[in-house]
Design a protein around this motif. Sequence first.
Motif, PDB file in Angstrom:
ATOM      1  N   LYS A   1      -4.522 -43.933  82.550  1.00  0.00           N
ATOM      2  CA  LYS A   1      -5.308 -43.355  83.651  1.00  0.00           C
ATOM      3  C   LYS A   1      -4.392 -42.723  84.691  1.00  0.00           C
ATOM      4  CE  LYS A   1      -9.141 -46.580  82.911  1.00  0.00           C
ATOM      5  NZ  LYS A   1      -9.897 -47.754  83.402  1.00  0.00           N
ATOM      6  N   LYS A   2      -3.239 -43.354  84.939  1.00  0.00           N
ATOM      7  CA  LYS A   2      -2.276 -42.759  85.856  1.00  0.00           C
ATOM      8  C   LYS A   2      -1.764 -41.423  85.316  1.00  0.00           C
ATOM      9  CE  LYS A   2      -0.504 -47.244  87.515  1.00  0.00           C
ATOM     10  NZ  LYS A   2       0.702 -48.108  87.553  1.00  0.00           N
ATOM     11  N   VAL A   3      -1.484 -41.402  84.022  1.00  0.00           N
ATOM     12  CA  VAL A   3      -0.982 -40.184  83.390  1.00  0.00           C
ATOM     13  C   VAL A   3      -2.017 -39.062  83.499  1.00  0.00           C
ATOM     14  CG1 VAL A   3      -0.385 -39.135  81.171  1.00  0.00           C
ATOM     15  CG2 VAL A   3       0.624 -41.326  81.827  1.00  0.00           C
ATOM     16  N   ALA A   4      -3.267 -39.390  83.213  1.00  0.00           N
ATOM     17  CA  ALA A   4      -4.326 -38.382  83.296  1.00  0.00           C
ATOM     18  C   ALA A   4      -4.435 -37.822  84.708  1.00  0.00           C
ATOM     19  CB  ALA A   4      -5.656 -38.981  82.854  1.00  0.00           C
ATOM     20  N   ASN A   5      -4.346 -38.686  85.706  1.00  0.00           N
ATOM     21  CA  ASN A   5      -4.415 -38.226  87.103  1.00  0.00           C
ATOM     22  C   ASN A   5      -3.256 -37.284  87.424  1.00  0.00           C
ATOM     23  OD1 ASN A   5      -6.764 -39.634  87.726  1.00  0.00           O
ATOM     24  ND2 ASN A   5      -5.648 -41.470  88.371  1.00  0.00           N
ATOM     25  N   ILE A   6      -2.089 -37.598  86.901  1.00  0.00           N
ATOM     26  CA  ILE A   6      -0.919 -36.744  87.128  1.00  0.00           C
ATOM     27  C   ILE A   6      -1.122 -35.379  86.472  1.00  0.00           C
ATOM     28  CG2 ILE A   6       1.522 -36.437  86.540  1.00  0.00           C
ATOM     29  CD1 ILE A   6       1.803 -39.504  86.862  1.00  0.00           C
ATOM     30  N   ILE A   7      -1.569 -35.385  85.231  1.00  0.00           N
ATOM     31  CA  ILE A   7      -1.784 -34.127  84.502  1.00  0.00           C
ATOM     32  C   ILE A   7      -2.789 -33.244  85.230  1.00  0.00           C
ATOM     33  CG2 ILE A   7      -2.681 -33.108  82.365  1.00  0.00           C
ATOM     34  CD1 ILE A   7      -1.681 -35.670  80.925  1.00  0.00           C
ATOM     35  N   LEU A   8      -3.880 -33.850  85.657  1.00  0.00           N
ATOM     36  CA  LEU A   8      -4.960 -33.076  86.268  1.00  0.00           C
ATOM     37  C   LEU A   8      -4.688 -32.705  87.718  1.00  0.00           C
ATOM     38  CD1 LEU A   8      -8.028 -34.977  84.757  1.00  0.00           C
ATOM     39  CD2 LEU A   8      -6.790 -32.989  83.856  1.00  0.00           C
ATOM     40  N   SER A   9      -3.658 -33.282  88.320  1.00  0.00           N
ATOM     41  CA  SER A   9      -3.355 -32.970  89.721  1.00  0.00           C
ATOM     42  C   SER A   9      -2.611 -31.653  89.879  1.00  0.00           C
ATOM     43  CB  SER A   9      -2.521 -34.101  90.338  1.00  0.00           C
ATOM     44  OG  SER A   9      -1.222 -34.144  89.762  1.00  0.00           O
ATOM     45  N   ASP A  10      -2.149 -31.079  88.762  1.00  0.00           N
ATOM     46  CA  ASP A  10      -1.401 -29.824  88.824  1.00  0.00           C
ATOM     47  C   ASP A  10      -1.826 -28.948  87.647  1.00  0.00           C
ATOM     48  OD1 ASP A  10       0.414 -27.748  88.925  1.00  0.00           O
ATOM     49  OD2 ASP A  10       2.149 -29.024  89.316  1.00  0.00           O
ATOM     50  N   ALA A  11      -2.494 -27.847  87.952  1.00  0.00           N
ATOM     51  CA  ALA A  11      -3.011 -26.957  86.908  1.00  0.00           C
ATOM     52  C   ALA A  11      -1.894 -26.299  86.098  1.00  0.00           C
ATOM     53  CB  ALA A  11      -3.896 -25.883  87.547  1.00  0.00           C
ATOM     54  N   GLU A  12      -0.667 -26.323  86.626  1.00  0.00           N
ATOM     55  CA  GLU A  12       0.448 -25.728  85.887  1.00  0.00           C
ATOM     56  C   GLU A  12       0.924 -26.599  84.734  1.00  0.00           C
ATOM     57  OE1 GLU A  12       3.611 -24.684  88.486  1.00  0.00           O
ATOM     58  OE2 GLU A  12       2.506 -23.076  89.475  1.00  0.00           O
ATOM     59  N   ARG A  13       0.493 -27.869  84.691  1.00  0.00           N
ATOM     60  CA  ARG A  13       0.903 -28.758  83.599  1.00  0.00           C
ATOM     61  C   ARG A  13       0.064 -28.448  82.366  1.00  0.00           C
ATOM     62  NH1 ARG A  13       1.149 -33.156  88.064  1.00  0.00           N
ATOM     63  NH2 ARG A  13       3.377 -33.121  88.566  1.00  0.00           N
ATOM     64  N   LYS A  14       0.568 -27.515  81.578  1.00  0.00           N
ATOM     65  CA  LYS A  14      -0.189 -27.012  80.430  1.00  0.00           C
ATOM     66  C   LYS A  14       0.110 -27.788  79.148  1.00  0.00           C
ATOM     67  CE  LYS A  14      -0.931 -22.762  77.721  1.00  0.00           C
ATOM     68  NZ  LYS A  14      -2.403 -22.783  77.820  1.00  0.00           N
ATOM     69  N   ALA A  15       1.365 -28.160  78.971  1.00  0.00           N
ATOM     70  CA  ALA A  15       1.765 -28.876  77.755  1.00  0.00           C
ATOM     71  C   ALA A  15       2.207 -30.287  78.108  1.00  0.00           C
ATOM     72  CB  ALA A  15       2.891 -28.138  77.044  1.00  0.00           C
ATOM     73  N   VAL A  16       1.726 -31.255  77.344  1.00  0.00           N
ATOM     74  CA  VAL A  16       2.021 -32.670  77.582  1.00  0.00           C
ATOM     75  C   VAL A  16       2.622 -33.262  76.311  1.00  0.00           C
ATOM     76  CG1 VAL A  16       1.032 -34.927  78.103  1.00  0.00           C
ATOM     77  CG2 VAL A  16       0.146 -32.880  79.246  1.00  0.00           C
ATOM     78  N   VAL A  17       3.775 -33.884  76.438  1.00  0.00           N
ATOM     79  CA  VAL A  17       4.431 -34.548  75.308  1.00  0.00           C
ATOM     80  C   VAL A  17       4.418 -36.048  75.564  1.00  0.00           C
ATOM     81  CG1 VAL A  17       6.591 -34.811  74.025  1.00  0.00           C
ATOM     82  CG2 VAL A  17       5.898 -32.544  74.856  1.00  0.00           C
TER      83      VAL A  17
END
Length: 456
Positions: free
Chosen positions: A18-34
């Motif tokens: 859930k923390k990771v998802a919040n981080i990803i969604l907090s910045d629209a520039e985060r397009k690719a996640v590994v």
Amino acid sequence: MKVAKFGGSSVANAVQYKKVANIILSDAERKAVVVSAPGKRHSDDVKTTDLLINLATSINENGYDEAVFNAILDRYKEIIEGLTLDDELLKSISDSLQEIISLYRYDEERLLDALKSSGEDNNAKVMTAYLVSLGQKATYISPKEAGLIVTDEPGNAQILPEAYEKVAELRNREGILVIPGFFGYSYQGHIVTFPRGGSDITGSIIAAGMNAVEYENFTDIDSIYCVNPNMVKNPCALKEITYREMRELAYSGFSIFHDEALQPIFQKGIPVCVKNTNHPEAKGTRIVLERELNEEPVIGIASDAGFCSVNITKYLMNRELGFGRRLLAILEDEGILYEHTPSGIDNLSIILREHQLDNGKEERVFNRIRQELLVDNVNIERNLAMIMVVGEGMKHAVGIASKATQALVDSGSNIKMINQGSSEVSMVFGVDGDSVNRAVNCLYNVYFPVQEKTFQ
């Protein structure tokens, strides 16, 4: 766009997800996640990758260790249930593990690579499902689809140059792309893993291929420290460090960043930001091509144990043409990598990792050195540790080496070796393994006398 890589501790359980998802969604520039495989949930826990290795080693003609198999499924079950995702996900993970076992049962190397990689692969699928459940457009991208073409060396994959052109096409994909770390595919169609910790390598390759503006590496600490915090209390945090400095420190024991992961982004000049999943608002540490040098010439101290020194003596060695080449050829024949080669007029030492002399290699190497090089003496010194003092500013400072040697004397360490490369970014000291903690602390007190300050 940015590429964000999340380590094992960042995806260890549903709370971390859930923390990771919040981080990803907090910045629209985060397009690719590994993503890595689920790591430790607490200090006494076992990493999923270690469970998968245990499963691989248990497989024989009669079956496998079902307790280990179930322990792996339980890791994913806890995450899936904690995120209220479809139970079919767990069944698909179980089926994929069974399929790998069935396909590679009689090929030990391929079996190990395929099972190890499944930790990241299945985690990427779970992460994708979770992001979709949150209403996001997210897509799982397998390394094959991403174009991660690698050499066919089980456990030691190297990315092939032509892979980057294929990876670049990911920029045209819509939504969030979730990619498993740690492995690629060879032209022969085999799953091949990078060296352990290789999810960093995947993230770096994706960032370079997609020409990201930044590669974010999320872990469980606020920043990179100038020395291992397990060895020194409250060490200085680093706001910025160069690729060269990080490469030296990562190679010499800094586990925060895989040393091979810097090459793809270094070539593109893409900055890295190491951040904390549990404290994402912290600025973290940036790894850059160049930084402004301040009055502090040393930026970090790293150490690593498990080395030995093969010491060779031969009268008039320096007059014998080709001696060094023939010596190194013997090591090459045995597949042995060396770290340093300090030498004198009639003597030469080869510093290498001690485990490389296991399985009878030590006796074979020593016999060949005696017979082929006709040396006067060859012996081995074990239990060595290497300490590296690193800093771009060292080349412009006077007295750095004298401070280090005095600190090592004060620590009661017997200096076995001193080496400095032509770049003058680092100095290496060999000491007895038993004294390495004292030595690192004394060096830290010399170069970082005010512990409260944070270096730029």
